[in-house]
Write an enzyme that holds these catalytic residues in place. Structure first.
Site, PDB file in Angstrom:
ATOM      1  N   ARG A  44       0.830  -1.213   0.000  1.00  0.00           N
ATOM      2  CA  ARG A  44       0.000   0.000   0.000  1.00  0.00           C
ATOM      3  C   ARG A  44       0.863   1.261   0.000  1.00  0.00           C
ATOM      4  NH1 ARG A  44      -2.231  -3.655  -1.130  1.00  0.00           N
ATOM      5  NH2 ARG A  44      -4.151  -4.589  -0.357  1.00  0.00           N
ATOM      6  N   SER A  63     -11.396  -0.290   2.777  1.00  0.00           N
ATOM      7  CA  SER A  63     -10.631  -0.543   3.997  1.00  0.00           C
ATOM      8  C   SER A  63     -10.065   0.773   4.524  1.00  0.00           C
ATOM      9  CB  SER A  63      -9.495  -1.521   3.714  1.00  0.00           C
ATOM     10  OG  SER A  63     -10.002  -2.757   3.270  1.00  0.00           O
ATOM     11  N   GLU A 116      -5.691   4.255   5.767  1.00  0.00           N
ATOM     12  CA  GLU A 116      -5.336   4.060   4.363  1.00  0.00           C
ATOM     13  C   GLU A 116      -5.734   5.253   3.501  1.00  0.00           C
ATOM     14  OE1 GLU A 116      -6.214   0.721   0.913  1.00  0.00           O
ATOM     15  OE2 GLU A 116      -5.981   0.078   2.978  1.00  0.00           O
TER      16      GLU A 116
END
Length: 351
Positions: free
Chosen positions: A160, A239, A343
Site C-alpha cells: 500500500r 478498507s 489508508e
C-alpha cells in the site's frame, strides 16, 4: 477545461463528505492536467488532485485552493500491453482486460476509483497488487516541470505504498502502463485462500478469467466493498486501515497481549511479510478490540458487512467519521499495543 468556484467536493468522493473547494477544475486531457498544475504552482495556489475520490477524507471546511479533477479517458491494448489514462474508471478497465482475455488484474475487480490512483496506493486485493503488472508510470514532475516516465523499480512499490505516496506533492500521474498475461482465457494463479475456496479450487490453480472476476465481485459485494448509491454500507473508502506489519519483537509483544486478553488458545492472524516481519489483520484487531460490524450509534458507523470499513450513514460529517476512527485506533492500541494507520488520504484533517 471546466471551472467552478465554491464547488462542492463531497459528491466527488465515495464517502460523500467534505466541504467545498475555492475552485474546481475538471481536466479531460493530459495537456489540460499539466496546464492546470503548472498554473496553480506558478501562482503558489494549494492544489488537490481528485480522481475517483475513493481514497479521500476531506475536512468539513473544504479546501482553500484549486481542486483538480482528472477526468481523462483512454484504454489502449497492444497485445498483452495495456495503457490507461489516469482518469479511466478502474472497474471498467478491469472488465476490459477480462473481456480481452488478459490476466493479471482480474482479482482487483470492483475496487472503486481511477486508474491513476492505483500505483499511488499500490492497490491490491485477493492476492493481486498492481505493482506485479505495472511496467511504467507516466507522470508530471512538479519539481522539474517535465513529464517523466518512471519504471516499476523507480516507483518503489511496497505494501500500500509507493514513491508517489511517499512524496505526494511531487508527481501527478497521467498514464499507467501494464504488462498482462495471455493465459488462453485463464486467470493468473489464484493466490488468496478465500477466493480459492469460493472458486472451488486450490491456491495456485487457474480458473476462467470471467469466473475469477465474478467471484471477487460477489465477495466484495458481500462485504459492502462495491459501490451502491442505495447502500450506506458502501459509502466508505473501502478498507479504512492498513494491515499492520510487525517486526519479530513487535509480533511477540502483540502475541503476549492476545494471550492475556483472549486466552492461550487464541492465535492472531499472521502472514509472512519479508524477513523478520509479519503482517496481521486490521479487521481482526478491530473486531477483537470490541468494535464489531455495525458498531456506533451516530451518523458514522462501522459497516454492517465488514469491520474495516467506516461508513457515512447518510447524514455524517467528516468530524463524525474522524471521531469514530479515533475511537477505533485508541481501542485497538489499548487492547493490543498496535496503532492502526489510516489508508485514505486526509485533506485538511488528520487522525
Amino acid at each position: 477545461m471546466q471551472e467552478l468556484h465554491d464547488a462542492p467536493l463531497a459528491p466527488l468522493t465515495t464517502f460523500r463528505l467534505g466541504g467545498p473547494a475555492t475552485r474546481l477544475v475538471t481536466a479531460t486531457t493530459d495537456a489540460e492536467v499539466v496546464a492546470a498544475v503548472r498554473e496553480a504552482d506558478a501562482a503558489g495556489t494549494p492544489l488537490l488532485i481528485i480522481g475517483g475520490g475513493s481514497n479521500l477524507v476531506i475536512g468539513d471546511q473544504g479546501f482553500a485552493g484549486t481542486a483538480l479533477r482528472i477526468a481523462t479517458r483512454g484504454f489502449e491494448l497492444d497485445g498483452p500491453r495495456l495503457e490507461l489514462a489516469a482518469g479511466e474508471v478502474w472497474t471498467d478497465a478491469v472488465a476490459g482486460t477480462v473481456e480481452a482475455g488478459l490476466a493479471g488484474v482480474e482479482c482487483l475487480a470492483g475496487i472503486p476509483g481511477s486508474a491513476g490512483a492505483t500505483p499511488i496506493q499500490n492497490v491490491g486485493a485477493y492476492g493481486q497488487e498492481v505493482s506485479s503488472t505495472i511496467t511504467e508510470v507516466i507522470a508530471y514532475d512538479r519539481r522539474s516541470g517535465e513529464t517523466v516516465t518512471l519504471t516499476n523499480d523507480a516507483c518503489a512499490f511496497a505494501y500500500r505504498h509507493s514513491l508517489f505516496k511517499a512524496d505526494p506533492s511531487r508527481y501527478v500521474v497521467l498514464r499507467v502502463r501494464f504488462e498482462l498475461e495471455d493465459a488462453d482465457g485463464l486467470s493468473a494463479p489464484v493466490k488468496y485462500a478465500e477466493a480459492a475456496r469460493a472458486l472451488g479450487v486450490e491456491p495456485g490453480d487457474r480458473v476462467p478469467l470471467a469466473d475469477a472476476r465474478e467471484t471477487v465481485l460477489k465477495l466484495r459485494t458481500g462485504k459492502g466493498m462495491v459501490l451502491d448509491p442505495e447502500d450506506h454500507d458502501t459509502w466508505s473508502a473501502g478498507s479504512f486501515f492498513t494491515n499492520p506489519i510487525l517486526t519479530d519483537a513487535q509480533f511477540a509483544a502483540f502475541h503476549a497481549r492476545v494471550r492475556e486478553r483472549l486466552g492461550d488458545g487464541v492465535e492472531p492472524p499472521a502472514y509472512p511479510a519479508g524477513q523478520g516481519r509479519t503482517k496481521t489483520s486490521a479487521a481482526w484487531l478491530i473486531d477483537k478490540a470490541g468494535f464489531t460490524k455495525g458498531y456506533g450509534s451516530g451518523p458514522a458507523r462501522i459497516s454492517t458487512k465488514h469491520t474495516l470499513a467506516l461508513t457515512n450513514r447518510g447524514a455524517a460529517t467528516t468530524a463524525d467519521l474522524l471521531a469514530l476512527a479515533r475511537e477505533v485506533v485508541t481501542g485497538v492500541r489499548e487492547a493490543f499495543g498496535i496503532t492502526l494507520v489510516n489508508e485514505p488520504v486526509t485533506v485538511g484533517v488528520s487522525l
